[in-house]
Design an enzyme around this catalytic site. Structure first.
Site, PDB file in Angstrom:
ATOM      1  N   HIS A  90       0.836  -1.603   0.130  1.00  0.00           N
ATOM      2  CA  HIS A  90       0.092  -0.187   0.101  1.00  0.00           C
ATOM      3  C   HIS A  90       1.244   1.218   0.142  1.00  0.00           C
ATOM      4  CE1 HIS A  90      -3.632   2.319   1.626  1.00  0.00           C
ATOM      5  NE2 HIS A  90      -2.277   3.299   1.926  1.00  0.00           N
ATOM      6  N   GLU A  91       1.475   1.342   0.921  1.00  0.00           N
ATOM      7  CA  GLU A  91       2.687   2.453   0.768  1.00  0.00           C
ATOM      8  C   GLU A  91       3.487   2.498  -0.464  1.00  0.00           C
ATOM      9  OE1 GLU A  91       2.001   4.516   2.920  1.00  0.00           O
ATOM     10  OE2 GLU A  91       1.104   3.477   4.311  1.00  0.00           O
TER      11      GLU A  91
ATOM     12  N   HIS B 277       1.470   4.863  -3.243  1.00  0.00           N
ATOM     13  CA  HIS B 277       1.920   5.522  -2.772  1.00  0.00           C
ATOM     14  C   HIS B 277       2.972   6.373  -3.152  1.00  0.00           C
ATOM     15  CE1 HIS B 277      -1.937   6.557  -0.479  1.00  0.00           C
ATOM     16  NE2 HIS B 277      -1.382   6.065   0.465  1.00  0.00           N
TER      17      HIS B 277
ATOM     18  N   GLU C  45      -6.441   6.610  -1.133  1.00  0.00           N
ATOM     19  CA  GLU C  45      -6.112   6.040   0.162  1.00  0.00           C
ATOM     20  C   GLU C  45      -7.023   4.240  -1.114  1.00  0.00           C
ATOM     21  OE1 GLU C  45      -5.212   5.102   3.135  1.00  0.00           O
ATOM     22  OE2 GLU C  45      -3.657   6.942   2.061  1.00  0.00           O
TER      23      GLU C  45
END
Length: 325
Positions: A157-158, A161, A243
């Site tokens: 997930h990071e 980003h 998100e």
């Protein structure tokens, strides 16, 4: 929107946010010149040079540049994050390093720096100005509570980003929000200090511009008061939208949406706030570090004030992805 379109949109949005920030500071500086220093080049009244406008333009431009190039260091410092040593004897730290390397390869992005935040609450965030200058930070609590598959989901997930250039936009916003809060506080002190605009009001009455000056003054005062709120709302709105995209990208990267779903369930079940992460950087995290109930709701006010999308909706979307595969 594909990966390259996301990257281009985030680069463009970063420029727009920085330009709006500089323009807003200039507007506030012009208000100081007009109402406090009686700057009026037309009627040769008051101070003949827009001191506050030039000062705020210079400061805001410098802050925008600093936010882009050094905002990540400020974010990491504010959370007391410490770099993870490659030769660490802590098995959790070694597991984290290995997972970050795996997800870096899977995402096709350079290996980011890895940090640990000394906090028992499970959370994580990424920061930096681009994939070549990026960092991932996780809390000690996250490492203690998640197994390897769940940790892979969070790190993916990071990494999403980072790959999508979300970090550039979100880090710049975090730095500028803090600057706007400081300016608003300074402006409030100046207004309480006394008597701004007395000379201006006399001049305006004589030239028939009293009504216009009053309208401009009200707009300036309202902008000064609402600046921190509006800046945070901007940060929250950008964060919520990103998100969902990062969740989907992480599921694609790991081929295991249930791993991230299980991680989010454990993060959501933690009742304590992440005390090491302050309000100004809350939008960088994978989950709301403040533990606000607003993040569990939907509707206009939740969309306006929540730092993150409702966690049950994010978890349900990930589980739906697993069922479709």
């Amino acid at each position: 929107m594909n990966l390259y379109e996301q990257q281009q949109a985030n680069r463009r949005n970063t420029v727009v946010v920085m330009a709006a920030f500089v323009a807003f500071f200039a507007f506030l500086g012009l208000g100081f010149d007009y109402f406090y220093f009686s700057f009026d080049p037309v009627n040769d009244y008051g101070i003949p040079f827009p001191v506050a406008t030039v000062a705020t333009l210079s400061i805001s431009s410098l802050l925008a540049w600093w936010g882009l190039h050094s905002g990540d260091r400020a974010v990491l410092s504010s959370t007391r994050a410490m770099p993870v040593a490659r030769d660490s004897n802590n098995p959790n730290h070694q597991k984290l390093l290995n997972v970050v390397e795996e997800m870096s390869i899977a995402s096709g992005s350079p290996l980011p720096k890895v940090y640990i935040v000394p906090d028992a609450d499970p959370n994580a965030f990424a920061t930096g100005r681009d994939p070549d200058h990026a960092a991932i930070a996780v809390t000690e609590g996250l490492l203690d509570k998640l197994n390897r598959e769940e940790l892979q989901g969070v790190v993916a997930h990071e990494m999403s980003h980072i790959r999508n250039y979300d970090i550039r936009l979100l880090t710049v916003i975090a730095a500028l929000v803090g600057a706007i809060v400081l300016l608003s506080d300074f402006g409030g002190r100046m207004m309480r200090w006394g008597g701004g605009g007395r000379g201006r009001s006399r001049s305006s009455k004589g030239s028939g511009g009293g009504a216009l000056a009053l309208v401009i003054f009200v707009l300036w005062v309202v902008s000064m008061i609402l600046a921190p709120i509006l800046a945070r709302i901007l940060a929250l709105a950008v964060s919520r939208h990103r998100e969902y995209l990062a969740d989907a990208s992480a599921a694609e990267m790991t081929r295991n949406p249930l791993g991230l779903a299980a991680a989010l369930e454990k993060i959501e079940s933690a009742v304590s706030p992440t005390r090491s992460i302050k309000r100004g950087t809350a939008h960088l995290c994978i989950a709301d570090p403040l533990g606000k109930k607003m993040d569990l709701r939907e509707g206009f006010w939740a969309d306006l004030l929540a730092t993150h999308p409702p966690m049950p909706k994010r978890i349900a979307a990930l589980k739906q992805m697993a069922y479709q595969n």
